[in-house]
Design an enzyme around this catalytic site. Structure first.
Site, mmCIF file in Angstrom:
data_model
loop_
_atom_site.group_PDB
_atom_site.id
_atom_site.type_symbol
_atom_site.label_atom_id
_atom_site.label_comp_id
_atom_site.label_asym_id
_atom_site.label_seq_id
_atom_site.Cartn_x
_atom_site.Cartn_y
_atom_site.Cartn_z
ATOM 1 N N VAL A 11 0.827 -1.210 0.000
ATOM 2 C CA VAL A 11 0.000 0.000 0.000
ATOM 3 C C VAL A 11 0.860 1.259 0.000
ATOM 4 O O VAL A 11 0.619 2.208 -0.761
ATOM 5 C CB VAL A 11 -0.933 -0.015 1.236
ATOM 6 N N GLU A 155 -4.912 -5.672 -5.691
ATOM 7 C CA GLU A 155 -3.613 -6.118 -6.195
ATOM 8 C C GLU A 155 -3.755 -6.415 -7.680
ATOM 9 O O GLU A 155 -4.757 -6.968 -8.118
ATOM 10 C CB GLU A 155 -3.154 -7.380 -5.451
ATOM 11 N N LYS A 207 -13.956 0.938 5.535
ATOM 12 C CA LYS A 207 -12.987 0.011 4.944
ATOM 13 C C LYS A 207 -13.396 -1.456 5.191
ATOM 14 O O LYS A 207 -13.441 -2.271 4.277
ATOM 15 C CB LYS A 207 -11.603 0.291 5.542
ATOM 16 N N PHE A 252 -17.997 -8.441 -9.009
ATOM 17 C CA PHE A 252 -17.805 -9.373 -7.884
ATOM 18 C C PHE A 252 -18.893 -10.434 -7.791
ATOM 19 O O PHE A 252 -19.296 -10.846 -6.724
ATOM 20 C CB PHE A 252 -17.626 -8.607 -6.561
ATOM 21 N N ALA A 255 -18.390 -16.602 -9.806
ATOM 22 C CA ALA A 255 -18.251 -17.745 -8.897
ATOM 23 C C ALA A 255 -16.879 -18.377 -9.103
ATOM 24 O O ALA A 255 -16.320 -18.333 -10.195
ATOM 25 C CB ALA A 255 -19.347 -18.757 -9.180
ATOM 26 N N CYS A 263 -6.431 -9.506 2.119
ATOM 27 C CA CYS A 263 -7.393 -8.535 2.670
ATOM 28 C C CYS A 263 -8.703 -9.162 3.132
ATOM 29 O O CYS A 263 -9.040 -9.074 4.315
ATOM 30 C CB CYS A 263 -7.682 -7.468 1.631
HETATM 31 C C1 UGA Z 1 -9.514 -6.320 -2.133
HETATM 32 C C2 UGA Z 1 -10.527 -5.236 -2.543
HETATM 33 O O1 UGA Z 1 -11.078 -5.543 -3.821
HETATM 34 C C3 UGA Z 1 -9.858 -3.861 -2.605
HETATM 35 O O2 UGA Z 1 -10.842 -2.865 -2.872
HETATM 36 C C4 UGA Z 1 -9.214 -3.576 -1.245
HETATM 37 O O3 UGA Z 1 -8.538 -2.338 -1.242
HETATM 38 C C5 UGA Z 1 -8.212 -4.669 -0.937
HETATM 39 O O4 UGA Z 1 -8.894 -5.928 -0.901
HETATM 40 C C6 UGA Z 1 -7.603 -4.348 0.418
HETATM 41 O O5 UGA Z 1 -8.328 -4.356 1.417
HETATM 42 O O6 UGA Z 1 -6.440 -3.958 0.458
HETATM 43 P P1 UGA Z 1 -7.646 -7.724 -3.428
HETATM 44 O O7 UGA Z 1 -7.543 -8.544 -2.173
HETATM 45 O O8 UGA Z 1 -6.412 -7.259 -4.087
HETATM 46 O O9 UGA Z 1 -8.534 -6.425 -3.173
HETATM 47 O O10 UGA Z 1 -8.375 -8.640 -4.498
HETATM 48 P P2 UGA Z 1 -9.795 -8.735 -5.199
HETATM 49 O O11 UGA Z 1 -9.644 -8.448 -6.618
HETATM 50 O O12 UGA Z 1 -10.816 -7.996 -4.465
HETATM 51 O O13 UGA Z 1 -10.065 -10.301 -5.042
HETATM 52 C C7 UGA Z 1 -10.186 -10.921 -3.767
HETATM 53 C C8 UGA Z 1 -10.565 -12.362 -3.907
HETATM 54 O O14 UGA Z 1 -11.896 -12.495 -4.356
HETATM 55 C C9 UGA Z 1 -9.723 -13.152 -4.896
HETATM 56 O O15 UGA Z 1 -9.423 -14.404 -4.341
HETATM 57 C C10 UGA Z 1 -10.612 -13.287 -6.119
HETATM 58 O O16 UGA Z 1 -10.322 -14.409 -6.900
HETATM 59 C C11 UGA Z 1 -11.965 -13.381 -5.457
HETATM 60 N N1 UGA Z 1 -13.071 -12.955 -6.342
HETATM 61 C C12 UGA Z 1 -13.215 -11.669 -6.703
HETATM 62 C C13 UGA Z 1 -13.994 -13.901 -6.761
HETATM 63 O O17 UGA Z 1 -13.908 -15.104 -6.432
HETATM 64 N N2 UGA Z 1 -15.032 -13.486 -7.562
HETATM 65 C C14 UGA Z 1 -15.184 -12.205 -7.943
HETATM 66 O O18 UGA Z 1 -16.172 -11.907 -8.661
HETATM 67 C C15 UGA Z 1 -14.247 -11.267 -7.513
#
Ligand code: UGA
Length: 436
Positions: A11, A155, A207, A252, A255, A263
């Site tokens: 970050v 990320e 948050k 989001f 599936a 996070c």
């Molecule tokens: C997440 C949030 O999206 C950010 O907004 C936040 O700032 C960040 O956490 C944090 O708190 O620092 P991140 O962990 O990088 O970001 O990843 P995401 O893209 O959100 O994905 C998280 C998980 O959800 C992954 O394992 C991804 O595969 C899964 N996911 C996401 C799904 O299974 N389906 C979706 O439709 C979206």
């Protein structure tokens, strides 16, 4: 404006480089001399697309520098960001705030001008109050304000998220804090990013509520996917059908094998702790955490079923494509791949794996897994291929080659990146998520 960023992890580094790119004068600080030395040589401690170029150009322009010396680095800074880690505390899931408080003490001991202290680390409600108390107790005579400014960076897409945010949330208790933060984010006024000013505790909760809500959305669609498989529906159509409702939104709703990363798992647990501390149960979040945990191992069973069940699976080989918790990162934290590999190994299955960025970090987490040079090397002699992370490189596999190399044409697609008809037409047995 001079900005100091304490903590040059994910970050801090992304935020510091982006602030510098906006024209601010930024110094990124870290206790780890090896990390700072590497950054000075242009070597990034993390994999994030575009970050190395952004750092390089801003260092060249003289707007970005690195330091291990907090007291001299924060001199003349109008805003000092705290962006150090808040890992889950061993044992109870509470966020470990010792790094945040240690930085606050150091700032209190060395602050030499008026400044706003900004918590960017993800911190539970009330942390800003404690930081303020620490600064007051230090007896420092300079004017200061403590502000909360959570990050919403994904990320792999962090630079874009920073530069074009849906919103900027600022939790400030006084005019001084609000004024300085307005100045910090002025460059974003041009692209009309909304800034939401709220009180500090609301900002801290926003948050956690945002991450918990997103985790809930994913978990909801994952359960719908299970139901789709039973009733003969298609979860991608269900996602589209509900996502077109503006009140729900399309994002989001993919599936998959369950959420992971640094996070959602950590922040949902910390939110549960806060809820418990304040005697205000959040049962939905509790269910989300439990459902997601059990889902990861269930994905291992799904692969075992594709091998013909536990008895048939013993001694067979699976090629796992993708190990990181999502693409475009080398982050393995709470990745579903870990639970899946473990479930397969427990069932006596040999696992060969390939991931474009994550293998070095993954290897010690899954010592029994054979890491390969390429997807095709992993596939050689496999009784089933399992796509665990949706890296672009896996979206257009040469299915004919896969069929030739593998012992059996079985594809388990835990990210739904293939169309069932195409894969079946190529002669594969195909399993995916929520598509009967
Ligand atoms: C997440 C949030 O999206 C950010 O907004 C936040 O700032 C960040 O956490 C944090 O708190 O620092 P991140 O962990 O990088 O970001 O990843 P995401 O893209 O959100 O994905 C998280 C998980 O959800 C992954 O394992 C991804 O595969 C899964 N996911 C996401 C799904 O299974 N389906 C979706 O439709 C979206």
């Amino acid at each position: 404006m001079k900005i100091a960023m304490v903590g040059s992890g994910y970050v801090g580094l992304v935020s510091g480089a982006c602030f510098a790119d906006f024209g601010h004068d930024v110094v990124c600080i870290d206790k780890d001399p090896a990390k700072i030395a590497k950054l000075e040589d242009g070597i990034m401690p993390i994999y994030e697309p575009g970050l190395d170029a952004l750092v390089e150009s801003n260092v060249k322009a003289g707007r970005l520098s690195f330091s291990t010396d907090l007291p001299s680095a924060i001199k003349e800074a109008a805003a000092i960001f705290i962006a150090v880690g808040t890992p889950s505390r061993r044992g109870d899931g509470h966020a470990d705030l010792s790094f945040v408080y240690a930085v606050a003490e150091e700032i209190g001991a060395s602050l030499s001008n008026d400044a706003v202290i900004v918590t960017k680390s993800t911190v539970p409600v009330g942390t800003g109050d404690e930081v303020e108390r620490i600064l007051q107790a230090s007896g420092n005579s300079n004017k200061f304000a403590v502000v909360s400014n959570p990050e919403f960076l994904r990320e792999g897409a962090a630079i874009g998220d920073f530069k074009r945010p849906d919103r900027i949330v600022i939790g400030a208790e006084d005019e001084f804090g609000r004024e300085v933060m307005n100045e910090v984010y002025r460059p974003l006024f041009l692209n009309e990013s909304p800034i939401l000013f709220v009180n500090r505790r609301s900002s801290e909760l926003i948050k956690y509520a945002a991450n918990a809500f997103l985790a809930t959305k994913i978990t909801f669609i994952n359960e719908m996917a299970d139901l789709c498989e039973k009733v003969g529906a298609n979860v991608q159509d269900v996602s589209r059908g509900i996502g077109m409702d503006n009140r729900i939104g399309a994002k989001f709703l993919n599936a998959g094998p369950g959420y992971g990363g640094s996070c959602f798992p950590k922040d949902t647990l910390a939110l549960l702790k806060t809820a418990e501390d304040y005697d205000s149960p959040t049962r939905i979040v509790e269910a989300v955490v439990n459902v997601n945990d059990s889902r990861k191992r269930a994905m291992g069973r799904k692969v075992i079923d594709a091998l013909g069940g536990p008895d048939a699976a013993r001694g067979k080989k699976v090629a796992m494509l993708g190990l990181t918790f999502k693409p475009n990162t080398d982050d393995m934290r709470d990745s579903p791949a870990i639970a899946i590999a473990l479930a397969l190994r427990d069932a006596g299955v040999d696992v060969a794996a390939f991931d474009p960025e994550g293998m070095e970090i993954a290897q010690p987490l899954m010592p029994d897994v054979n890491m390969c040079e390429s997807a095709y090397e992993a596939i050689e002699g496999a009784d089933a291929v399992a796509i665990v992370t949706e890296w672009d490189a896996f979206r257009a596999l040469d299915l004919r080659r896969v069929k030739e190399l593998a012992k059996a044409p079985v594809l388990v697609d835990l990210r739904n990146i293939y169309t069932p008809e195409d894969v079946r037409a190529a002669g594969f047995t195909y399993e995916s998520i929520g598509r009967a």
